[in-house]
Design a protein around this motif. Sequence first.
Motif, short mmCIF file in Angstrom:
data_model
loop_
_atom_site.label_atom_id
_atom_site.label_comp_id
_atom_site.label_asym_id
_atom_site.label_seq_id
_atom_site.Cartn_x
_atom_site.Cartn_y
_atom_site.Cartn_z
N GLY A 1 -4.41 13.51 -7.68
CA GLY A 1 -4.61 13.20 -9.18
C GLY A 1 -4.84 11.69 -9.32
O GLY A 1 -4.71 11.28 -10.43
N PHE A 2 -4.83 10.87 -8.36
CA PHE A 2 -4.81 9.48 -8.45
C PHE A 2 -6.57 8.96 -8.60
O PHE A 2 -7.26 9.56 -7.84
N SER A 3 -6.84 8.34 -9.55
CA SER A 3 -8.20 8.07 -9.78
C SER A 3 -8.40 6.58 -8.77
O SER A 3 -9.69 6.18 -8.91
N ARG A 4 -7.49 5.85 -8.69
CA ARG A 4 -7.82 4.59 -8.12
C ARG A 4 -6.65 4.60 -6.87
O ARG A 4 -5.55 5.16 -6.90
N CYS B 1 -2.72 -1.17 -4.49
CA CYS B 1 -1.27 -1.65 -4.47
C CYS B 1 -0.21 -0.75 -5.49
O CYS B 1 -0.88 -0.80 -6.76
N VAL B 2 0.60 -0.63 -4.97
CA VAL B 2 1.70 0.17 -5.82
C VAL B 2 2.09 -0.83 -6.60
O VAL B 2 2.79 -2.00 -6.40
N GLY B 3 2.08 -0.58 -7.98
CA GLY B 3 2.64 -1.49 -9.17
C GLY B 3 1.50 -2.44 -9.38
O GLY B 3 1.92 -3.25 -10.31
N CYS B 4 0.22 -2.35 -8.94
CA CYS B 4 -0.77 -3.47 -9.55
C CYS B 4 -0.75 -3.31 -11.02
O CYS B 4 -1.10 -2.18 -11.73
N PRO B 5 -0.63 -4.26 -11.69
CA PRO B 5 -0.89 -4.41 -13.15
C PRO B 5 -2.22 -3.94 -13.41
O PRO B 5 -2.22 -3.49 -14.85
N MET B 6 -3.18 -4.06 -12.84
CA MET B 6 -4.47 -3.75 -13.24
C MET B 6 -4.49 -2.08 -13.56
O MET B 6 -5.43 -1.85 -14.00
N ALA B 7 -3.67 -1.37 -13.12
CA ALA B 7 -3.73 0.02 -13.11
C ALA B 7 -3.27 0.61 -14.29
O ALA B 7 -3.25 1.67 -14.73
N GLY B 8 -2.53 -0.29 -15.49
CA GLY B 8 -2.31 0.00 -16.68
C GLY B 8 -0.81 0.43 -16.60
O GLY B 8 -0.28 0.96 -15.50
N THR B 9 -0.22 0.76 -17.58
CA THR B 9 1.33 1.16 -17.66
C THR B 9 1.45 2.55 -17.35
O THR B 9 2.30 2.79 -16.54
N GLN B 10 0.59 3.49 -17.56
CA GLN B 10 0.87 4.93 -17.14
C GLN B 10 0.36 4.91 -15.68
O GLN B 10 1.20 5.66 -15.02
N GLY B 11 -0.74 4.35 -15.28
CA GLY B 11 -0.95 4.56 -13.77
C GLY B 11 0.42 3.93 -12.98
O GLY B 11 0.61 4.64 -12.07
N SER C 1 7.11 6.53 -10.39
CA SER C 1 7.73 8.04 -10.10
C SER C 1 7.44 8.51 -8.91
O SER C 1 8.31 9.36 -8.27
N ARG C 2 6.47 8.44 -8.21
CA ARG C 2 6.03 8.96 -6.67
C ARG C 2 6.94 8.08 -5.76
O ARG C 2 7.13 8.96 -4.75
N ASP D 1 0.72 -1.28 0.04
CA ASP D 1 0.04 -0.03 -0.03
C ASP D 1 0.75 1.29 0.12
O ASP D 1 1.99 1.27 0.60
N ALA D 2 0.32 2.30 -0.49
CA ALA D 2 1.15 3.59 -0.52
C ALA D 2 1.08 3.81 0.94
O ALA D 2 0.36 4.05 1.56
#
Length: 301
Positions: free
Chosen positions: A213-216, A219-229, A235-236, A62-63
């Motif tokens: 600015g996060f819409s979801r 878990c940090v790095g979750c593949p379901m977030a898509g490449t850009q997410g 980056s953060r 988690d973040a």
Amino acid sequence: MDMDLEQKAIMRLREAADTSERFYKAPLIVTTSGGKDRSVCVALAEKAGIDFEVMHNHTTVDAPETVYFIRREFKRLEEKGVKCTVNYPHYKGERVTMWSLIPQKLMPPTRLVRYCCSILKERGGQGRYITTGVRWAESAARKKNRGIFENGHSNPEKRVILNNDNDDRRRLFETCMRQHKAVCNPIIDWSDADVWDYIESEKIPVNPLYGCGFSRVGCVGCPMAGTQGRQKEFSRYPKYQDAYIRAFDKMLEERKRRGKMQGTWRAGTTGRDIFHWWMEDGVLPGQMEFDDLLLEEDEEW
């Protein structure tokens, strides 16, 4: 927002709380992950005036903002007399983290094989009645496979879903409750706009990441977030990227130890190489097709 939605959700929670007391002799559990939907469910449970507990599954990825938000919310709720519990993940009888789980599974978590969800996020609440923030608007799959009330069978084909007052289905649902945990999804028919309107109107505290600015929130790095997410997340949180790369290095060491380097990731592949493959910003030369990799590792889960 249509206030009928609020009243329907409250009625569902009251019914679930009553059923929980009758069948399990224990309060309803409201699960929270730090996301907006779960925050709405907690607020609705408070408004419903029911006896309930709150449970959080600590995923280890988690973040930081999510971890601090959960701590603040638990402090607020505990001051009101609400029991709050944090579950720490276990696998094969031992405590695990994402970083220790990846080498055991011999591959990174992916959109197709989300072993991390079942181990890090979805355990806990066995033999109890729980709530989630699942909503039909989130995906076509949830619209098809999820309901207002469900038994918590791990096999979707054996899950009993109750969306109305059908007596036969209700009897089957209550019979299955004795063997599995039960699930109530009180806001399943809410849209994204309904959720945000309710948060604003009721002044519900939510994870500060939504204001960044996060819409979801997950878990940090979750593949379901898509490449850009995911790129935005790393980056953060660059230390999380480093932790994944170290875990991939250990995964490669374990694959080598088990003699599983032939035909998949060849000798000389590094954790950083795996990270770039995982992020879908480049495929390693000579790597197997991913479907073949899944077939090879199928016995691991």
